[in-house]
Design an enzyme around this catalytic site. Structure first.
Site, PDB file in Angstrom:
ATOM      1  N   SER A  64      21.932  24.175 -10.100  1.00 60.52           N
ATOM      2  CA  SER A  64      21.226  23.783  -8.877  1.00 60.52           C
ATOM      3  C   SER A  64      22.222  23.365  -7.787  1.00 60.52           C
ATOM      4  CB  SER A  64      20.243  22.656  -9.171  1.00 60.52           C
ATOM      5  OG  SER A  64      20.906  21.604  -9.833  1.00 60.52           O
ATOM      6  N   LYS A  92      21.304  14.074 -20.073  1.00 58.38           N
ATOM      7  CA  LYS A  92      21.144  15.087 -19.020  1.00 58.38           C
ATOM      8  C   LYS A  92      22.122  14.795 -17.875  1.00 58.38           C
ATOM      9  CE  LYS A  92      19.240  18.657 -17.042  1.00 58.38           C
ATOM     10  NZ  LYS A  92      18.067  18.756 -16.226  1.00 58.38           N
ATOM     11  N   ASN A 101      27.374  20.802 -12.933  1.00 60.12           N
ATOM     12  CA  ASN A 101      26.963  21.023 -11.539  1.00 60.12           C
ATOM     13  C   ASN A 101      28.113  21.009 -10.535  1.00 60.12           C
ATOM     14  OD1 ASN A 101      24.644  20.766 -13.093  1.00 60.12           O
ATOM     15  ND2 ASN A 101      23.430  20.007 -11.393  1.00 60.12           N
ATOM     16  N   GLU A 149      22.644  16.983  -5.048  1.00 57.97           N
ATOM     17  CA  GLU A 149      22.228  15.744  -5.731  1.00 57.97           C
ATOM     18  C   GLU A 149      23.434  14.936  -6.219  1.00 57.97           C
ATOM     19  OE1 GLU A 149      18.048  16.371  -7.795  1.00 57.97           O
ATOM     20  OE2 GLU A 149      19.401  17.989  -8.373  1.00 57.97           O
ATOM     21  N   GLY A 170       8.265  22.666  -9.715  1.00 59.08           N
ATOM     22  CA  GLY A 170       6.927  22.302  -9.226  1.00 59.08           C
ATOM     23  C   GLY A 170       5.996  23.504  -9.262  1.00 59.08           C
ATOM     24  N   ASN A 200      27.195  28.984 -14.908  1.00 64.60           N
ATOM     25  CA  ASN A 200      27.385  27.925 -15.904  1.00 64.60           C
ATOM     26  C   ASN A 200      28.254  28.392 -17.075  1.00 64.60           C
ATOM     27  OD1 ASN A 200      25.617  26.626 -14.256  1.00 64.60           O
ATOM     28  ND2 ASN A 200      23.924  26.491 -15.716  1.00 64.60           N
ATOM     29  N   GLY A 203       9.057  23.378  -5.422  1.00 63.46           N
ATOM     30  CA  GLY A 203      10.266  24.159  -5.691  1.00 63.46           C
ATOM     31  C   GLY A 203      10.036  24.954  -6.973  1.00 63.46           C
TER      32      GLY A 203
HETATM   33  O1  PAF Z   1      20.894  21.392 -12.398  1.00 65.50           O
HETATM   34  C1  PAF Z   1      20.887  22.395 -13.115  1.00 65.50           C
HETATM   35  O2  PAF Z   1      21.183  23.508 -12.704  1.00 65.50           O
HETATM   36  C2  PAF Z   1      20.443  22.246 -14.564  1.00 65.50           C
HETATM   37  O3  PAF Z   1      20.088  20.906 -14.787  1.00 65.50           O
HETATM   38  C3  PAF Z   1      21.458  22.709 -15.620  1.00 65.50           C
HETATM   39  C4  PAF Z   1      21.064  22.167 -16.960  1.00 65.50           C
HETATM   40  C5  PAF Z   1      22.871  22.293 -15.295  1.00 65.50           C
HETATM   41  C6  PAF Z   1      21.377  24.205 -15.800  1.00 65.50           C
HETATM   42  O4  PAF Z   1      21.747  24.954 -14.710  1.00 65.50           O
END
Ligand code: PAF
Length: 295
Positions: free
Chosen positions: A249, A179, A187, A261, A12, A197, A9
């Site tokens: 993401s 994190k 997210n 996720e 990676g 964001n 991805g």
């Molecule tokens: O998952 C994500 O997108 C990232 O970990 C983060 C830090 C929220 C930035 O977009």
């Protein structure tokens, strides 16, 4: 050094091209094991041709970096077991917590490491990766028995010279919790409100953002994490600002109709909250909404 990368991805691909550029041998493992090579260009540079999926070569790699999403860790790694020597350090880099706890007992003898990164990458096409944010990568032990050996120190040096900064972290759980809190707020909100964001810093989201941070902080404190509420809030809002123009993401997963996720981000937090008897109604609500969006 010869390094295996499982999952091609954005991150990676960034690691694979940066390691190639630094002169290392890279073996890519992709979802489709019949693919014999991949071609990826980093930013505006010429494409690198990277051999792929020759599983017999895995035993000659000095380390393997697993960059698949938390939801894919188990299915990506279990089929590789028979090809991996039991002394090869495996470094897992993904959002969320709890993915390695699902691995079968056969992995107990393998040195497993967890990493977290603030490097950012974007894959505009399958043959191109863009390095969109410079950050740092922290690596630490999954279990207390795994130590920073001389072998791992030299791997970290190689990784650091290819894509700095890479550092060992004695308490990787602290970095992973931080994190997790960032991901628990940014997210699901960006996925639900379909925003970037940085838009979460707008006044209309502040009460919800603050409630979510507050709940995260209570759970983190119960789990022995030390950041104060104001430190945690500043960290999360700084990430919103620094990645302001990005779609998270989870936003991208929902947009492309992929599994998110959420089970390893918000659900992990909810399970920890239950364990400590803490109510997290705001995270519960986000969890349900993201699950509805996934459906
Ligand atoms: O998952 C994500 O997108 C990232 O970990 C983060 C830090 C929220 C930035 O977009």
């Amino acid at each position: 050094m010869k390094i295996g990368i499982v999952g091609i991805g954005a991150l990676g691909s960034l690691w694979a091209t940066k390691l190639k550029q630094a002169g290392h041998d890279v073996l890519a493992i992709t979802r489709d094991h019949s693919q014999r090579s991949i071609a990826i260009a980093l930013d505006e540079q010429a494409e690198f041709e990277i051999p792929a999926n020759d599983l017999t070569q895995l035993s000659t790699c000095q380390t393997i970096i697993i960059t698949v999403k938390s939801t894919q860790v188990k299915q990506a790694i279990e089929p590789l077991f028979d090809y991996l020597a039991s002394n090869i350090p495996l470094i897992f880099l993904h959002n969320g917590m709890g993915a390695l706890d699902q691995l079968s007992d056969q992995w107990n003898q393998h040195p497993l490491f967890l990493a977290t990164t603030t490097q950012a990458a974007f894959k505009p096409s399958s043959q191109q990766v863009k390095h969109t944010g410079i950050g740092q990568t922290l690596i630490g032990a999954y279990r207390e028995t795994e130590k920073l050996t001389a072998q791992l120190e030299s791997i970290i040096q190689v990784l650091d010279s290819a894509l700095p900064k890479v550092m060992w972290h004695n308490q990787i759980n602290d970095a992973l919790w931080k994190k997790l809190a960032i991901n628990c707020v940014i997210n699901p909100m960006t996925a639900i409100y379909q925003c970037k964001n940085g838009e979460l810093l707008q006044p209309q989201y502040q009460t919800e953002v603050d409630n979510l941070i507050n709940e995260c902080h209570q759970v983190m404190q119960a789990a022995g994490q030390s950041p104060s509420l104001s430190e945690l809030s500043t960290t999360i809002k700084q990430v919103m600002l620094a990645t302001g123009d990005n779609f998270s993401s989870m936003h991208q997963d929902i947009h492309h109709q992929r599994t998110t996720e959420i089970d390893f981000i918000t659900e992990f937090l909810i399970k920890q909250a239950q364990r400590y008897g803490i109510e997290v109604p705001n995270h519960q609500r986000l969890f349900q909404k993201v699950k509805q969006l996934e459906e």
